[in-house]
Scaffold this motif. Structure first.
Motif, mmCIF file in Angstrom:
data_model
loop_
_atom_site.group_PDB
_atom_site.id
_atom_site.type_symbol
_atom_site.label_atom_id
_atom_site.label_comp_id
_atom_site.label_asym_id
_atom_site.label_seq_id
_atom_site.Cartn_x
_atom_site.Cartn_y
_atom_site.Cartn_z
ATOM 1 N N ALA A 195 0.867 -1.107 -0.521
ATOM 2 C CA ALA A 195 -0.172 -0.356 0.397
ATOM 3 C C ALA A 195 1.235 1.484 0.055
ATOM 4 N N TRP A 196 2.104 1.485 0.838
ATOM 5 C CA TRP A 196 2.671 2.269 1.347
ATOM 6 C C TRP A 196 3.168 2.905 -0.675
ATOM 7 N N THR A 197 4.076 1.737 -1.451
ATOM 8 C CA THR A 197 4.571 1.923 -2.899
ATOM 9 C C THR A 197 3.658 2.640 -3.519
ATOM 10 N N ARG A 198 2.275 1.772 -3.496
ATOM 11 C CA ARG A 198 1.557 2.189 -4.310
ATOM 12 C C ARG A 198 0.917 3.244 -4.494
ATOM 13 N N LEU A 199 0.563 3.986 -3.034
ATOM 14 C CA LEU A 199 0.331 5.147 -2.336
ATOM 15 C C LEU A 199 0.618 6.226 -3.057
ATOM 16 N N GLU A 200 2.720 5.745 -2.642
ATOM 17 C CA GLU A 200 3.553 7.059 -3.015
ATOM 18 C C GLU A 200 3.887 7.418 -4.175
ATOM 19 N N ARG A 201 3.748 6.064 -4.882
ATOM 20 C CA ARG A 201 3.740 6.341 -6.720
ATOM 21 C C ARG A 201 2.674 7.384 -7.301
ATOM 22 N N ILE A 202 1.493 7.149 -6.100
ATOM 23 C CA ILE A 202 1.040 8.354 -6.797
ATOM 24 C C ILE A 202 0.631 9.274 -6.644
ATOM 25 N N ARG A 203 1.120 9.529 -5.259
ATOM 26 C CA ARG A 203 1.209 10.839 -4.758
ATOM 27 C C ARG A 203 2.632 11.853 -4.903
ATOM 28 N N VAL A 204 3.387 10.948 -6.202
ATOM 29 C CA VAL A 204 4.855 11.550 -6.679
ATOM 30 C C VAL A 204 4.369 11.923 -8.390
ATOM 31 N N GLY A 205 3.449 10.340 -8.018
ATOM 32 C CA GLY A 205 2.317 11.551 -10.014
ATOM 33 C C GLY A 205 2.763 10.248 -11.011
ATOM 34 N N LYS A 206 3.788 8.410 -10.077
ATOM 35 C CA LYS A 206 4.415 8.117 -10.727
ATOM 36 C C LYS A 206 3.569 7.153 -10.998
ATOM 37 N N GLY A 207 2.180 6.534 -9.870
ATOM 38 C CA GLY A 207 1.591 5.271 -10.736
ATOM 39 C C GLY A 207 -0.501 5.617 -10.331
ATOM 40 N N SER A 208 -1.187 5.194 -10.761
ATOM 41 C CA SER A 208 -1.934 4.190 -10.291
ATOM 42 C C SER A 208 -2.699 3.221 -9.922
ATOM 43 N N THR A 209 -3.533 3.103 -9.313
ATOM 44 C CA THR A 209 -4.128 1.710 -8.086
ATOM 45 C C THR A 209 -5.989 1.585 -9.129
ATOM 46 N N ALA A 210 -6.200 1.985 -10.087
ATOM 47 C CA ALA A 210 -8.089 1.719 -9.671
ATOM 48 C C ALA A 210 -8.308 1.374 -10.926
ATOM 49 N N THR A 211 -9.133 0.896 -11.083
ATOM 50 C CA THR A 211 -10.352 1.478 -12.681
ATOM 51 C C THR A 211 -11.319 1.279 -12.234
#
Length: 676
Positions: free
Chosen positions: A660-676
């Motif tokens: 959860a931390w790594t997925r949310l951190e990627r989103i926080r820094v603008g490098k990822g997404s978690t959901a459809t």
């Protein structure tokens, strides 16, 4: 002799755990006392993959400086006394990576101690170095060698261990056990001597709290005597590894550096994988190291005279008492392997378990040598589809997907048509029903004799969240492999319509089970969170928000989610007492840490605020300095102060928080997404 003190209680509350990648481990309290039957310096996998036996219980060192004697250990005795109380000499304790490090202050002498297990070996090292001392001092250590040879789940007593002891030169002692295997003890900068005696009536207070036998006897086989050095490590290594028979003595400096280099390599690999994240905090690096502690190689198949059993890979669900479980492995896999940049290990684990799919089901309990897999789980196979989703997303390994796709298809087919324990799709609504009297099938699986504490017969909410999610994943897989995705999409559409039956009429989240023997179960449990946290959610935005709000209001605690709301008459706020009392509380209010990661992801999917969702994980760094230091416990009391309970080190607790931390951190820094 003294009585237990608050200082001792604090030192014993903190435990250290290190592992060897084979299922073996070393563990103890910071105080140096034994409080569990599982504590010991070498629990080795004598009969792979899960035949673990305690071999070295303690190596109790006394510092001798002229006429002064300083015990660098503590013992509790059955009469309630503590003797010696060496914990009072601890100047500091810390982890260097995963390696426990003590500083012992003995008058004007300062001694450092370190313990580690070489990866892939049933071995342990306990070494010392003089950090500070007088120029005229010539301190030495006398180390008592306390051994055992028993199943790690049992307690040893006088007379049940009678090894043949031999000395090979001055610095090597061998104990030949009843089954013919040897425990080798080697001293460095030291001499050894045989001095055989039973040391009786060690007190084990944690076992007493758990309603289990709490008295233990250990066999002292001798002593090692060594002079301390400021320039070299001196101490003892113990092993049951056959390679020691080559006669080549291992070097403590090299062994020490190899262990530290492995820890550094694990962090380096993860940092490379997380290169889009500019700042990886120290507590996440600690979780990266903790994640590796649960990964094991395990023999599979049958050995022959010419060829050993092939090696698969698996996950130990928790230390000390769990083996590898299908459900736990699939849930933990993304965090343990993919979040840490090790997709090749993820693939080996997934392919190992794929070989055990039978009638569309994964084993709940992975078999030991000569054992039959136990398939009493409705969710493990569905979690395996999600684990394959995470692996393909991270690796784009379509070749592996093509190989496993027929097995994944068989899982869906058997769930649709029906398999063991009443598991099958209801054609009227496209949802999965499961359960028979006397069988526990979901992760809420406590059972005492014939009493299934939380039977959940009917259509459990998380099973159907996983079913819908799995069908969407299978449609994606089929499309990527050039196959027809429409059958999976149609089934998912139907399940999505059926899933609306879980919506409570009052708008407060979801039923826990529908169509059960007593109708719909309206108790507030955390299982509904997966209908939001999984990649594919069947709920519309207002329903998702309702689920998260209900879980936040009734279940959310600093270290996880309660398994039942406090207002429920069956709520149990403390996980304590004997087996029956503990299992009665296990899923009736106890907080589960693995759910915290899923809650954080669900909250983000409702609010869109990655930083606020990630902040739900902020209590974890403090916990890493509490209980099992450097790792995350299995469970916590539902009532404040939420004391850690259960296994001190649990795979899915570490994994889901790290994921959860790594997925949310990627989103926080603008490098990822978690959901459809």
């Amino acid at each position: 002799m003294t009585k237990p003190s608050a200082e001792l209680d604090r030192a014993e509350h903190h435990e250290w755990w290190i592992t060897n990648g084979r299922g073996g481990y070393a563990a103890g309290t910071v105080a140096g006392s034994l409080t569990r039957g599982y504590h010991g310096l070498l629990t080795a996998t004598i009969d792979p993959p899960l035949g673990r036996r305690l071999q070295v219980a303690k190596l109790d060192a006394t510092l001798i400086d002229g006429e002064r004697h300083w015990p660098l250990f503590t013992n509790r005795w059955a009469d309630g006394c503590v003797e010696p109380d060496g914990h009072s000499l601890i100047d500091s304790f810390r982890l260097d990576g995963r390696m426990p490090v003590w500083s012992w202050a003995c008058g004007d002498l300062l001694v450092e101690q370190r313990i580690w297990m070489p990866p892939g070996e049933d071995s342990v090292w306990s070494v010392y170095r003089l950090v500070q001392g007088r120029t005229d001092a010539a301190p030495r250590l006398r180390i008592a060698l306390l051994l055992a040879d028993r199943d790690h789940h049992h307690i040893g007593h006088r007379g049940d261990f009678d090894p043949i002891l031999t000395l090979d030169g001055d610095a090597r002692l061998t104990a030949r056990c009843a089954d013919g295997h040897d425990i080798h003890l080697m001293a460095f900068g030291a001499r050894m001597r045989i001095d055989r005696a039973w040391i009786e009536r060690f007190d084990l207070p944690i076992e007493r709290e758990r309603g289990l036998p709490d008295r233990q006897d250990l066999l002292r086989v001798g002593f090692a005597e060594l002079s301390l050095s400021t320039t070299a490590w001196r101490g003892v290594s113990a092993t049951v590894a056959p390679e020691t028979e080559t006669g080549v003595a291992p070097d403590p400096e090299q062994a020490f550096e190899r262990f530290r280099q492995q820890d550094r390599a694990l962090v380096r690999t993860a940092r490379t994988h997380l290169n889009q994240i500019p700042d990886v905090p120290a507590w996440i690096e600690q979780l990266i190291l903790a994640a590796d502690s649960f990964l094991i190689e395990r023999p599979i198949g049958t050995a022959s005279a010419r060829q050993p059993r092939p090696a698969g890979m698996s996950v130990v669900a928790g230390y000390p008492w769990f083996g590898d479980w299908g459900r736990d492995t699939m849930i933990a896999l993304p965090g343990l392997t993919l979040a840490t940049g090790r997709p090749e290990i993820a693939r080996r684990i997934l392919e190992t378990f794929a070989g055990f799919v039978d009638r569309g089901m994964l084993p709940n309990r992975f078999p030991g040598a000569g054992e039959t897999p136990v398939y009493n789980t409705v969710d493990a196979a569905l979690w395996s589809i999600d684990a394959w989703r995470a692996y393909i997303e991270a690796s784009d390994d379509l070749a592996a997907l093509a190989r496993v796709f027929p097995i994944l298809e068989s899982i869906v087919a058997h769930y649709r048509e029906g398999t063991r324990y009443g598991i099958g799709m209801d054609p009227s609504d496209g949802l999965i029903r499961a359960g028979e009297p006397g069988v526990q099938l979901t992760w809420m699986d406590a059972k005492v004799d014939d009493w299934v504490v939380t039977p959940r017969i009917g259509k459990p909410v998380e099973i159907n969240a996983l079913w819908y999610h799995g069908l969407r994943v299978m449609a994606d897989f089929a499309e990527r492999l050039g196959r027809d995705p429409q059958p999976y999409r149609r089934a998912a559409d139907r399940a999505q319509t059926g899933f609306t039956r879980f919506l409570r009429p009052d708008g407060t989240g979801l039923y826990d089970v529908i169509d059960g023997p007593d109708g719909n179960d309206s108790r507030i449990r955390p299982n509904q969170i997966f209908a939001v946290s999984l990649t594919h959610s069947s709920l519309d935005p207002p329903a998702r928000a309702s689920v998260v709000e209900v879980c936040a209001r009734h279940l959310l605690c600093p270290f996880g989610l309660r398994s039942l709301a406090q207002e429920d008459p069956e709520y149990r706020g403390r996980y304590e007492g004997d087996v029956r009392h503990r299992d009665a509380a296990y899923h009736q209010g106890t907080v589960w840490a693995w759910l915290l990661g899923h809650y954080a992801l669900a909250e983000y999917r409702v609010t869109g605020d990655a930083a606020a969702a990630q902040a739900r994980l902020d209590p974890i760094p403090d916990h890493l300095r509490d209980g099992g230091v450097g790792t995350v416990a299995e469970i916590f009391d539902g009532d404040p102060p939420h004391r850690p309970r259960g296994c001190p080190a649990q795979a899915w607790s570490v994994a889901c928080i790290l994921d959860a931390w790594t997925r949310l951190e990627r989103i926080r820094v603008g490098k990822g997404s978690t959901a459809t």
